[in-house]
Design an enzyme around this catalytic site. Structure first.
Site, PDB file in Angstrom:
ATOM      1  N   SER A  71      38.640  33.993  51.895  1.00 33.12           N
ATOM      2  CA  SER A  71      37.668  33.375  50.998  1.00 33.12           C
ATOM      3  C   SER A  71      37.771  31.852  51.078  1.00 33.12           C
ATOM      4  O   SER A  71      37.542  31.270  52.135  1.00 33.12           O
ATOM      5  CB  SER A  71      37.885  33.905  49.577  1.00 33.12           C
ATOM      6  OG  SER A  71      36.754  33.694  48.771  1.00 33.12           O
ATOM      7  N   HIS A 220      35.710  42.406  48.201  1.00 35.74           N
ATOM      8  CA  HIS A 220      36.061  41.064  48.658  1.00 35.74           C
ATOM      9  C   HIS A 220      37.544  40.923  48.990  1.00 35.74           C
ATOM     10  O   HIS A 220      37.918  40.204  49.905  1.00 35.74           O
ATOM     11  CB  HIS A 220      35.651  40.056  47.584  1.00 35.74           C
ATOM     12  CG  HIS A 220      35.885  38.628  47.956  1.00 35.74           C
ATOM     13  ND1 HIS A 220      35.395  38.068  49.116  1.00 35.74           N
ATOM     14  CD2 HIS A 220      36.560  37.636  47.311  1.00 35.74           C
ATOM     15  CE1 HIS A 220      35.749  36.782  49.172  1.00 35.74           C
ATOM     16  NE2 HIS A 220      36.454  36.504  48.093  1.00 35.74           N
TER      17      HIS A 220
END
Length: 240
Positions: A71, A220
């Protein structure tokens, strides 16, 4: 191997996987600025984060390292790879694309700032307050790892919450540098995440022409949900 966590995370998030990777590599898990045990600053953007990484690699004389970033950490690594390709040997980006994202952490920041850190009595109290903003227990558990106690036994944040809040739009920005990284690159995406969308592979290939793209059935937090599969995908890539 150098590993970078994402927003609201820390090097601790990678403890188990770093032990696995350390069987084959010397592994460095870093706390990025304003996170974990690293210094805090008002400034917080990808130019600073890339420079932090660049400085670390130079200070420790790490030549052609494998850099893994999840990320925000992935975007830090991508920015340095474009800025100074000579500093990175192989790049692995986890569930993020080299593009801008709209601010979508508003509820998290609102929840964290609503916790009365100066008078907080327990983690249970913090979890109860945060649950009004973040319904997912696993996400709250992840976020509340940023709570610690100081020498007086009072709670404090490991993260620089004010700086993150002030610069959250900058953390959503796209690439800061112009260029191409032509060395081996792997993008690992979560099939149930919305960070990597159809068409993003075109942008990826324009900036990282040697990129491979792998997808794992996860959200995620790919490496946390499917650690064994994640490790296998990484090691298969690194064997080539």
């Amino acid at each position: 191997m150098v590993i970078l966590h994402g927003l609201f995370g820390s090097s601790d998030n990678w403890f188990s996987l770093s032990k696995v990777f350390s069987e084959s590599f010397s592994v460095y898990t870093l706390d990025q600025r304003n996170h974990g045990q690293s210094p805090q600053s008002e400034g917080f953007n990808y130019q600073l984060l890339a420079e932090d990484l660049e400085e670390f690699l130079a200070k420790h004389s790490l030549k052609n390292p494998i850099v893994i970033g999840h990320s925000m950490g992935g975007k830090t690594a991508m920015n340095l790879a474009i800025k100074n390709p000579a500093t990175i040997g192989k790049l692995i980006v986890v569930d993020i694309a080299p593009k801008s994202y709209p601010v979508h952490h508003d509820h998290i920041l609102e929840g964290l700032t609503s916790i009365p850190i100066a008078t907080l009595a327990s983690r249970t109290e913090a979890d109860k307050i945060l649950s009004e903003y973040v319904p997912e227990p696993d996400v709250r558990q992840f976020l509340l790892k940023n709570l610690s106690r100081n020498g007086e036994g009072k709670f404090e944040w490991k993260i620089n919450l004010a700086s993150i809040q002030n610069h959250i739009e900058e953390i959503g920005m796209g690439m800061r540098y112009i260029g191409v990284f032509e060395k081996p690159t792997l993008f690992i995406n979560g099939a149930r995440s919305n960070y990597f969308k159809s068409g993003d592979e075109v942008l990826v290939k324009s900036l990282f022409p040697a990129a491979q793209i792998a997808t794992i059935d996860a959200s995620h937090w790919v490496q946390a949900e499917k650690p064994e599969e994640f490790v296998q995908v990484v090691l298969n890539f690194l064997k080539n």
